[in-house]
Design a protein around this motif. Structure first.
Motif, short mmCIF file in Angstrom:
data_model
loop_
_atom_site.label_atom_id
_atom_site.label_comp_id
_atom_site.label_asym_id
_atom_site.label_seq_id
_atom_site.Cartn_x
_atom_site.Cartn_y
_atom_site.Cartn_z
N PRO A 1 -3.69 -0.50 -2.40
CA PRO A 1 -4.55 0.46 -1.70
C PRO A 1 -3.78 1.70 -1.26
O PRO A 1 -2.58 1.64 -1.01
N GLY B 1 -12.83 4.63 -9.66
CA GLY B 1 -12.83 3.33 -8.99
C GLY B 1 -11.57 2.97 -8.26
O GLY B 1 -11.37 1.80 -7.91
N GLN B 2 -10.72 3.95 -7.97
CA GLN B 2 -9.47 3.65 -7.27
C GLN B 2 -9.72 3.45 -5.77
O GLN B 2 -10.59 4.09 -5.19
N SER B 3 -8.93 2.56 -5.17
CA SER B 3 -9.07 2.27 -3.74
C SER B 3 -8.31 3.32 -2.93
O SER B 3 -7.10 3.20 -2.69
N TRP C 1 -3.50 1.80 9.86
CA TRP C 1 -3.72 1.40 8.47
C TRP C 1 -2.57 0.53 7.97
O TRP C 1 -2.79 -0.50 7.32
N GLY D 1 0.82 -1.20 0.00
CA GLY D 1 0.00 0.00 0.00
C GLY D 1 0.85 1.24 0.00
O GLY D 1 2.08 1.17 0.01
N ASP E 1 -8.53 5.62 0.61
CA ASP E 1 -9.09 5.95 1.92
C ASP E 1 -8.63 7.37 2.24
O ASP E 1 -7.43 7.64 2.33
N ARG F 1 -2.21 -3.60 6.81
CA ARG F 1 -1.63 -4.11 5.56
C ARG F 1 -0.68 -5.28 5.84
O ARG F 1 -0.62 -6.24 5.08
N GLN G 1 -11.31 8.46 -6.91
CA GLN G 1 -12.42 7.60 -6.51
C GLN G 1 -13.47 7.48 -7.61
O GLN G 1 -14.08 6.43 -7.77
#
Length: 402
Positions: A338, A366-368, A393, A222, A370, A397, A363
């Motif tokens: 992510p 469609g991207q991940s 976070w 990530g 947060d 991972r 977003q």
């Protein structure tokens, strides 16, 4: 490509250049201590030692003194990466590995991308004396059981030119150090997270999009981007508008400060002639950035004393520079890992609405991502303010429970 909505939001809201990092006002750069002695020549290896596989180590030495992270084994590292022209180059950085016995699979690794400090060799984070930029951040993660590899980026401290905010070369420096770290210290694991603040946040986002293909031997889990630079082209367009508009009040201070860094970065990937859009005064001052860091560029007698009207000509052709800035905007990236974006609501360097627009576009596709925001937190404060969230976070991972 930006969506029209994101572009309108950003143009309407952003009033300062979204670059910089907490490193900008750090101590005067000098030369790091390697095993207790200044080693400026460490950064300039013999030409015959540079060819080789990217992500491999040219040389490393123990690092002591003010640069060393407490509670860790510290090394100054020179490793191989690849520049924008496909040439193998030497990149420097520091590696801090927790003391003690590593967990199964080795120490989890954070490849840390530092914030803006300049484009001159003396501005490389590993070459600063005193309290090193990013040292506190490294120490926090080491205390939690993470190894931290902090790159200086290509051409910063080492031969060649620094590709400031050029996403591909930034991510190569970050990704290649994740690979090289395991060669320096066998206790470092193969799994890693990209992380950075401001310029470094920009680098971390590009790593999330390209590191899996660039460094397939290291498993990227990530990326964490703290106040990442974005929409640079839009902000330069706004500064140019201020020059042409009699009522324009934008484009003072920070915009002028970062123009020489943006120009030098763009020149590493294409032929950008600053005389086509900068005033004679600004062109004559460009070489200052080749020897001085942002702390002194801020002086009123240097770039910090210029407004956009002092820097940009009214009818100048910015197309070449804008093409590079737009190409290196992270808003349209496609991620293979992510992403966590952390942003202070009171940030006046990387404005909230700039990051809002960036994340909205990511977003939308469609991207991940947060996205977390923090009240009453400015640009430099975001690293400490968000640490608990970032730790949780990143622990997730790696499958770490505390």
């Amino acid at each position: 490509m930006q969506t029209g909505i994101a572009r309108v939001i950003t143009v309407a809201a952003v009033a300062c250049l979204a670059l910089s990092a907490g490193a900008c006002a750090e101590d005067t750069p000098g030369v790091a201590e390697v095993a207790g002695a200044p080693q400026a020549r460490f950064y300039s290896p013999p030409a015959e030692s540079i060819p080789g596989q990217h992500g491999s180590v040219i040389r490393s030495q123990p690092l002591t003194g003010s640069q060393a992270v407490p509670g860790a084994r510290n090394s100054l590292v020179l490793y191989r990466s690849v520049d924008a022209q496909g040439k193998t180059v030497a990149v420097s950085g520091t590696l801090a590995v927790p003391e003690g016995t590593p967990p199964a699979g080795g120490w989890p690794l954070i490849s840390w991308a530092p914030g803006t400090n300049g484009v001159a060799d003396a501005c490389a984070p590993s070459r600063t004396e005193g309290s090193s930029p990013g040292k506190d951040e490294q120490a926090r993660w080491v205390a939690k059981g993470y190894a931290v590899a902090r790159t200086d980026y290509q051409g910063l401290g080492t031969p060649g030119n620094h590709g400031y905010l050029i996403g591909e070369t930034e991510q190569r420096a970050v990704s290649d150090f994740a690979t090289a770290a395991r060669e320096v210290d066998k206790s470092v694991g193969a799994r890693w997270v990209a992380m950075g603040h401001s310029q470094g946040g920009h680098a971390a986002l590009f790593a999330a999009g390209a590191a899996a293909a660039w460094a397939p031997g290291s498993e990227l889990l990530g990326a964490v981007a703290l106040a990442p630079a974005s929409h640079l082209g839009e902000q330069v367009r706004m500064a140019k508008w201020a020059v042409s508009n009699p009522l324009g009040t934008l484009g003072t201070g920070d915009i002028a400060l970062y123009v020489p860094l943006l120009v030098r970065g763009a020149q590493t990937v294409t032929d950008v002639d600053p005389a086509r859009f900068l005033t004679d005064r600004a062109v004559s001052m460009l070489p200052i950035a080749d020897s001085e860091c942002t702390a002194t560029l801020r002086d009123r007698g240097k770039w910090g004393g210029l407004s956009a009207k002092d820097v940009f000509t009214k009818d100048g052709d910015l197309s070449g520079l804008l093409r590079v800035l737009d190409d290196n905007d992270p808003s349209g990236l496609r991620f293979t890992a992510p992403v966590l974006v952390l942003q202070g609501r009171s940030d006046m360097t990387v404005p909230l609405k700039s990051t809002d627009a960036m994340v909205a576009e990511q977003q939308l596709h469609g991207q991940s991502v947060d996205y977390r925001k923090y009240d009453d937190v400015d640009h430099s404060g975001i690293v400490a303010a968000s640490f608990a969230d970032a730790l949780g976070w990143v622990d997730t991972r790696f499958g770490i429970t505390r």
